[in-house]
Design a protein around this motif. Structure first.
Motif, PDB file in Angstrom:
ATOM      1  N   LEU A   1      -5.988  -5.159  -7.351  1.00  0.00           N
ATOM      2  CA  LEU A   1      -6.055  -4.806  -8.765  1.00  0.00           C
ATOM      3  C   LEU A   1      -4.879  -3.897  -9.118  1.00  0.00           C
ATOM      4  N   PRO A   2      -4.353  -4.015 -10.339  1.00  0.00           N
ATOM      5  CA  PRO A   2      -3.207  -3.188 -10.718  1.00  0.00           C
ATOM      6  C   PRO A   2      -3.560  -1.702 -10.820  1.00  0.00           C
ATOM      7  N   GLU A   3      -2.599  -0.887 -10.487  1.00  0.00           N
ATOM      8  CA  GLU A   3      -2.803   0.567 -10.541  1.00  0.00           C
ATOM      9  C   GLU A   3      -3.199   1.008 -11.951  1.00  0.00           C
ATOM     10  N   ALA A   4      -2.637   0.378 -12.966  1.00  0.00           N
ATOM     11  CA  ALA A   4      -2.954   0.745 -14.348  1.00  0.00           C
ATOM     12  C   ALA A   4      -4.449   0.591 -14.656  1.00  0.00           C
ATOM     13  N   TYR A   5      -5.096  -0.365 -14.013  1.00  0.00           N
ATOM     14  CA  TYR A   5      -6.535  -0.561 -14.185  1.00  0.00           C
ATOM     15  C   TYR A   5      -7.304   0.664 -13.693  1.00  0.00           C
TER      16      TYR A   5
ATOM     17  N   ILE B   1      -4.916   5.688  -2.848  1.00  0.00           N
ATOM     18  CA  ILE B   1      -4.133   4.848  -1.936  1.00  0.00           C
ATOM     19  C   ILE B   1      -2.945   4.243  -2.685  1.00  0.00           C
ATOM     20  N   LYS B   2      -3.179   3.735  -3.879  1.00  0.00           N
ATOM     21  CA  LYS B   2      -2.114   3.119  -4.662  1.00  0.00           C
ATOM     22  C   LYS B   2      -1.073   4.143  -5.093  1.00  0.00           C
ATOM     23  N   VAL B   3      -1.525   5.302  -5.558  1.00  0.00           N
ATOM     24  CA  VAL B   3      -0.600   6.356  -5.991  1.00  0.00           C
ATOM     25  C   VAL B   3       0.326   6.768  -4.844  1.00  0.00           C
ATOM     26  N   ASN B   4      -0.186   6.710  -3.636  1.00  0.00           N
ATOM     27  CA  ASN B   4       0.593   7.109  -2.459  1.00  0.00           C
ATOM     28  C   ASN B   4       1.294   5.934  -1.773  1.00  0.00           C
ATOM     29  N   GLY B   5       1.233   4.755  -2.381  1.00  0.00           N
ATOM     30  CA  GLY B   5       1.958   3.597  -1.864  1.00  0.00           C
ATOM     31  C   GLY B   5       1.445   3.062  -0.542  1.00  0.00           C
TER      32      GLY B   5
END
Length: 76
Positions: A29-33, A57-61
């Protein structure tokens, strides 16, 4: 954020149960979601907790780590 191995395996295999992204892995799922949910409020319970962790997890790549876990622990 501290996650244990079992939780990471579960998170790697967790799918969105509703909406536009129903049946897609949370990692896909996209980070913006997730950012939208962060502002509007995450769902209660396990799903909300998993989504909060996935946002971190997404914010930290670290998405590739989750995808690797999903691949390496596919039979669980």
């Amino acid at each position: 954020m501290e996650l244990d191995g079992q939780l990471l395996i579960e998170l790697a295999h967790y799918k969105m149960p509703f909406g536009k992204y129903k049946n897609q892995y949370l990692v896909d799922l996209p980070e913006a979601y997730y950012v939208w949910f962060q502002h509007k409020g995450f769902p209660p319970g396990k799903l909300g907790s998993m989504m909060k962790q996935m946002l971190e997890i997404k914010v930290n790549g670290l998405e590739d780590m989750i995808r690797t876990i999903r691949r390496d622990f596919a039979n669980r």
